[in-house]
Design a protein around this motif. Structure first.
Motif, mmCIF file in Angstrom:
data_model
loop_
_atom_site.group_PDB
_atom_site.id
_atom_site.type_symbol
_atom_site.label_atom_id
_atom_site.label_comp_id
_atom_site.label_asym_id
_atom_site.label_seq_id
_atom_site.Cartn_x
_atom_site.Cartn_y
_atom_site.Cartn_z
ATOM 1 N N ALA A 23 0.844 -1.188 0.000
ATOM 2 C CA ALA A 23 0.000 0.000 0.000
ATOM 3 C C ALA A 23 0.882 1.242 0.000
ATOM 4 O O ALA A 23 1.747 1.396 0.870
ATOM 5 N N ALA A 24 0.646 2.105 -0.965
ATOM 6 C CA ALA A 24 1.455 3.318 -1.114
ATOM 7 C C ALA A 24 0.643 4.548 -0.736
ATOM 8 O O ALA A 24 -0.560 4.611 -0.987
ATOM 9 N N SER A 25 1.302 5.508 -0.150
ATOM 10 C CA SER A 25 0.632 6.751 0.213
ATOM 11 C C SER A 25 1.631 7.892 0.187
ATOM 12 O O SER A 25 2.844 7.683 0.125
ATOM 13 N N GLY A 26 1.104 9.094 0.232
ATOM 14 C CA GLY A 26 1.972 10.254 0.357
ATOM 15 C C GLY A 26 2.044 11.138 -0.869
ATOM 16 O O GLY A 26 2.448 12.287 -0.774
ATOM 17 N N ARG A 27 1.678 10.593 -2.027
ATOM 18 C CA ARG A 27 1.710 11.415 -3.231
ATOM 19 C C ARG A 27 1.042 10.639 -4.357
ATOM 20 O O ARG A 27 0.613 9.521 -4.182
ATOM 21 N N THR A 28 0.980 11.249 -5.527
ATOM 22 C CA THR A 28 0.499 10.521 -6.698
ATOM 23 C C THR A 28 1.678 9.784 -7.312
ATOM 24 O O THR A 28 2.824 10.240 -7.231
ATOM 25 N N ARG A 31 4.045 8.989 -12.225
ATOM 26 C CA ARG A 31 5.359 9.005 -12.854
ATOM 27 C C ARG A 31 6.359 8.159 -12.086
ATOM 28 O O ARG A 31 7.560 8.416 -12.095
ATOM 29 N N TYR A 32 5.881 7.137 -11.429
ATOM 30 C CA TYR A 32 6.712 6.277 -10.604
ATOM 31 C C TYR A 32 6.796 4.870 -11.189
ATOM 32 O O TYR A 32 5.895 4.409 -11.895
ATOM 33 N N ALA A 33 7.883 4.213 -10.849
ATOM 34 C CA ALA A 33 8.005 2.771 -11.019
ATOM 35 C C ALA A 33 8.108 2.156 -9.622
ATOM 36 O O ALA A 33 8.703 2.743 -8.718
ATOM 37 N N MET A 34 7.502 1.000 -9.476
ATOM 38 C CA MET A 34 7.509 0.302 -8.201
ATOM 39 C C MET A 34 8.172 -1.050 -8.396
ATOM 40 O O MET A 34 8.035 -1.681 -9.444
ATOM 41 N N SER A 71 1.087 -6.744 -10.267
ATOM 42 C CA SER A 71 0.002 -5.916 -10.778
ATOM 43 C C SER A 71 -0.194 -4.742 -9.835
ATOM 44 O O SER A 71 0.428 -4.672 -8.774
ATOM 45 N N ARG A 72 -1.053 -3.812 -10.243
ATOM 46 C CA ARG A 72 -1.340 -2.693 -9.338
ATOM 47 C C ARG A 72 -2.773 -2.252 -9.529
ATOM 48 O O ARG A 72 -3.355 -2.397 -10.590
ATOM 49 N N ASP A 73 -3.318 -1.700 -8.452
ATOM 50 C CA ASP A 73 -4.643 -1.102 -8.475
ATOM 51 C C ASP A 73 -4.435 0.389 -8.268
ATOM 52 O O ASP A 73 -4.125 0.830 -7.162
ATOM 53 N N LYS A 76 -6.605 2.156 -5.617
ATOM 54 C CA LYS A 76 -6.268 1.806 -4.240
ATOM 55 C C LYS A 76 -4.824 2.127 -3.891
ATOM 56 O O LYS A 76 -4.400 1.947 -2.753
ATOM 57 N N LYS A 77 -4.044 2.569 -4.890
ATOM 58 C CA LYS A 77 -2.618 2.840 -4.685
ATOM 59 C C LYS A 77 -1.935 1.636 -4.057
ATOM 60 O O LYS A 77 -1.158 1.765 -3.094
ATOM 61 N N THR A 78 -2.195 0.498 -4.606
ATOM 62 C CA THR A 78 -1.666 -0.744 -4.061
ATOM 63 C C THR A 78 -1.047 -1.579 -5.172
ATOM 64 O O THR A 78 -1.646 -1.736 -6.244
ATOM 65 N N MET A 79 0.134 -2.093 -4.893
ATOM 66 C CA MET A 79 0.818 -2.998 -5.804
ATOM 67 C C MET A 79 0.751 -4.400 -5.218
ATOM 68 O O MET A 79 0.758 -4.561 -3.993
#
Length: 124
Positions: A23-28, A31-34, A71-73, A76-79
């Motif tokens: 779960a990711a938070s803090g920004r959009t 333009r990111y890779a995870m 995968s990612r949602d 939900k900002k979740t990978m």
């Protein structure tokens, strides 16, 4: 400030499946890779796979191709890391990481943000 929190680890038997979440938070993250990394005792942290957040492109280490799926949602900002056909050698602490670029890279130092890690243990 980017925050990443892994969940879903645990103890499974060889051949089982497990799905990790980050779960990711803090920004959009458009333009990111995870990425997913793992570290076993006595070994260096290694790249498992990654995903470009906006386009959904993926890249995998050879040792997980055909077994693991990332995968990612976006909403939900979740990978996710879906791990199938698990082997004892997959036992490790798994980390998710983020970098402010759409390019998926495979080196630890390329990622600026890290989760705390979660244990996955596969028994034989």
């Amino acid at each position: 400030q980017v925050q990443l929190v892994e969940s879903g680890g645990g103890l499974v038997q060889a051949g089982d499946s497990l799905r990790l979440s980050c779960a990711a938070s803090g920004r959009t993250f458009s333009r990111y890779a995870m990425g997913w990394f793992r570290q076993s005792p006595g070994k260096e942290r290694e790249f498992v796979g990654g995903i470009s957040w906006s386009g959904g492109w993926t890249s995998y280490a050879d040792f997980v191709k055909g077994r693991f799926t990332i995968s990612r949602d976006v909403a939900k900002k979740t990978m996710y890391l879906q791990m199938d056909s698990l082997k004892p050698e997959d036992t490790a602490v798994y980390y998710c990481a983020a970098r402010p670029s759409i390019v998926i890279l495979t080196t630890n130092s390329d990622y600026a943000n890290w989760g705390q890690g979660i244990q996955v243990t596969v028994s034989s």
